[in-house]
Scaffold this motif. Sequence first.
Motif, PDB file in Angstrom:
ATOM      1  N   TRP A  10      19.779  56.811  52.621  1.00 43.85           N
ATOM      2  CA  TRP A  10      20.168  57.502  53.856  1.00 43.85           C
ATOM      3  C   TRP A  10      19.124  57.188  54.923  1.00 43.85           C
ATOM      4  CZ3 TRP A  10      24.785  58.521  52.639  1.00 43.85           C
ATOM      5  CH2 TRP A  10      25.154  59.178  51.468  1.00 43.85           C
ATOM      6  N   TYR A  16      25.372  53.482  58.224  1.00 47.17           N
ATOM      7  CA  TYR A  16      26.091  54.657  57.734  1.00 47.17           C
ATOM      8  C   TYR A  16      27.361  54.882  58.547  1.00 47.17           C
ATOM      9  CZ  TYR A  16      27.481  59.382  56.716  1.00 47.17           C
ATOM     10  OH  TYR A  16      28.239  60.481  56.367  1.00 47.17           O
ATOM     11  N   SER A  24      33.850  60.357  58.378  1.00 46.36           N
ATOM     12  CA  SER A  24      33.370  61.749  58.499  1.00 46.36           C
ATOM     13  C   SER A  24      33.661  62.286  59.897  1.00 46.36           C
ATOM     14  CB  SER A  24      31.900  61.881  58.096  1.00 46.36           C
ATOM     15  OG  SER A  24      31.056  61.208  58.965  1.00 46.36           O
ATOM     16  N   GLY A  47      22.312  68.916  56.681  1.00 44.50           N
ATOM     17  CA  GLY A  47      22.622  67.525  56.330  1.00 44.50           C
ATOM     18  C   GLY A  47      23.512  66.885  57.370  1.00 44.50           C
ATOM     19  N   CYS A  48      23.058  66.859  58.607  1.00 44.60           N
ATOM     20  CA  CYS A  48      23.938  66.448  59.723  1.00 44.60           C
ATOM     21  C   CYS A  48      24.153  64.946  59.786  1.00 44.60           C
ATOM     22  CB  CYS A  48      23.369  66.939  61.045  1.00 44.60           C
ATOM     23  SG  CYS A  48      21.745  66.230  61.439  1.00 44.60           S
ATOM     24  N   GLY A  49      23.328  64.157  59.095  1.00 46.58           N
ATOM     25  CA  GLY A  49      23.499  62.708  59.157  1.00 46.58           C
ATOM     26  C   GLY A  49      23.409  62.216  60.584  1.00 46.58           C
ATOM     27  N   ASP A  70      18.466  67.428  58.965  1.00 46.78           N
ATOM     28  CA  ASP A  70      18.619  66.347  57.981  1.00 46.78           C
ATOM     29  C   ASP A  70      17.221  65.838  57.624  1.00 46.78           C
ATOM     30  OD1 ASP A  70      21.269  64.499  57.185  1.00 46.78           O
ATOM     31  OD2 ASP A  70      19.347  63.455  56.942  1.00 46.78           O
ATOM     32  N   PRO A  71      17.023  65.385  56.380  1.00 44.63           N
ATOM     33  CA  PRO A  71      15.697  64.836  56.030  1.00 44.63           C
ATOM     34  C   PRO A  71      15.470  63.412  56.544  1.00 44.63           C
ATOM     35  CG  PRO A  71      17.110  64.954  54.083  1.00 44.63           C
ATOM     36  CD  PRO A  71      17.902  65.520  55.218  1.00 44.63           C
ATOM     37  N   PHE A  75      18.556  58.786  60.483  1.00 50.91           N
ATOM     38  CA  PHE A  75      19.839  59.398  60.839  1.00 50.91           C
ATOM     39  C   PHE A  75      19.680  60.328  62.037  1.00 50.91           C
ATOM     40  CE2 PHE A  75      22.637  59.076  56.776  1.00 50.91           C
ATOM     41  CZ  PHE A  75      22.429  57.719  56.766  1.00 50.91           C
ATOM     42  N   ASP A  94      14.971  70.042  54.877  1.00 49.65           N
ATOM     43  CA  ASP A  94      15.547  69.894  53.542  1.00 49.65           C
ATOM     44  C   ASP A  94      16.396  71.128  53.245  1.00 49.65           C
ATOM     45  OD1 ASP A  94      16.027  69.927  50.768  1.00 49.65           O
ATOM     46  OD2 ASP A  94      14.158  68.870  50.356  1.00 49.65           O
ATOM     47  N   ALA A  95      17.607  70.899  52.769  1.00 53.59           N
ATOM     48  CA  ALA A  95      18.517  72.000  52.460  1.00 53.59           C
ATOM     49  C   ALA A  95      17.930  72.977  51.445  1.00 53.59           C
ATOM     50  CB  ALA A  95      19.821  71.426  51.905  1.00 53.59           C
ATOM     51  N   GLN A  96      17.019  72.507  50.612  1.00 50.33           N
ATOM     52  CA  GLN A  96      16.490  73.351  49.537  1.00 50.33           C
ATOM     53  C   GLN A  96      15.372  74.279  50.014  1.00 50.33           C
ATOM     54  OE1 GLN A  96      16.781  70.189  45.945  1.00 50.33           O
ATOM     55  NE2 GLN A  96      15.871  69.501  47.835  1.00 50.33           N
ATOM     56  N   ALA A 111      28.520  69.158  55.709  1.00 52.28           N
ATOM     57  CA  ALA A 111      29.607  68.191  55.557  1.00 52.28           C
ATOM     58  C   ALA A 111      29.192  67.040  54.662  1.00 52.28           C
ATOM     59  CB  ALA A 111      30.002  67.638  56.941  1.00 52.28           C
ATOM     60  N   LEU A 112      29.830  66.940  53.491  1.00 50.00           N
ATOM     61  CA  LEU A 112      29.666  65.762  52.623  1.00 50.00           C
ATOM     62  C   LEU A 112      28.243  65.602  52.116  1.00 50.00           C
ATOM     63  CD1 LEU A 112      31.765  63.315  54.878  1.00 50.00           C
ATOM     64  CD2 LEU A 112      32.587  64.720  52.971  1.00 50.00           C
ATOM     65  N   VAL A 113      27.558  66.723  51.880  1.00 49.74           N
ATOM     66  CA  VAL A 113      26.129  66.709  51.555  1.00 49.74           C
ATOM     67  C   VAL A 113      25.822  67.322  50.188  1.00 49.74           C
ATOM     68  CG1 VAL A 113      23.865  67.611  52.276  1.00 49.74           C
ATOM     69  CG2 VAL A 113      25.484  66.815  54.000  1.00 49.74           C
TER      70      VAL A 113
END
Length: 269
Positions: A10, A16, A24, A47-49, A70-71, A75, A94-96, A111-113
Amino acid sequence: MAEAARHDAWRAGDSYDLYMGRWSRQIAPLFLDWLDPAEGLDWLEVGCGTGALSATILARCNPRSLVSLDPSEGFLAKARANVADERVAFVAGDAQALSVESGSKDMVVSALVLNFIPDKEKALAEMRRVARNGATVGFYVWDYPGGGVEFMRAFWTAAKALDPAAADLAEDRRFPFCTPDGLTDLAGKAGFVAVDCTKIEMPAVFRDFEDYWHPFTLGAGPAPGYCMSLAPEARQRLMERLRDSLPRGEDGSIPMKARAWAVGAKIAR
Ligand SMILES: C[S@@+](CC[C@H](N)C(=O)[O-])C[C@H]1O[C@@H](n2cnc3c(N)ncnc32)[C@H](O)[C@@H]1O
């Protein structure tokens, strides 16, 4: 990094966008139509990409604010170039472990993450933490187990026929939880309430074989990453197998479909 995830590259936003961003961008409005949010809300996108869903939220939902996280710095740079709007802040994260205040968002979407996050339970717990009481949480993932992304399924079918080891890298094997039951279960375990899951399906039509094949040679995402890890002769064999096996319309186009499962839920404290 887990072995099967080694091709989840990514970084390059342009690559992408050609491989996945083009689709997407098309699925994002279908998701928002289903979610049907009110205007004037505070949004977080995880996670917006390169900004496909971010741009659609801004265009359709009139948010008061939008943090898109997003990390991937590559992107994020592309997202900032794609989406110029003072209501959105594109930030690294980071989502976590969301760098977002608890109980501060009305809408938390992704979305798609989810399938790419190592600890998805932690990510959902974080989405819940930052949501206000009564907030909506929504996310979607491709229907990998059902072969719903036909251009990926065709790629991996051909790849596995030539290289059985590719089976472990294909998304259907890596992400078996991407089903209505699997996703609803995860959302319930995360403490979300009023959990709803729906199918979102759309056409994914390629102009010709070059339009189909070229994005796989750019290396962004699991299948393109695998494609570019092959020696040139093996890649050529894969290309020829696909070229000779894909369905064709009368005009030479390659008609396919892409299907996702979307989850919408509420946060109640
Ligand atoms: C398939 S792309 C989806 C991008 C965008 N949401 C879209 O719809 O086009 C997956 C995204 O997940 C991001 N991602 C991967 N691991 C992540 C994590 N731990 N936290 C947040 N985002 C992550 C990647 O950087 C990438 O932008």
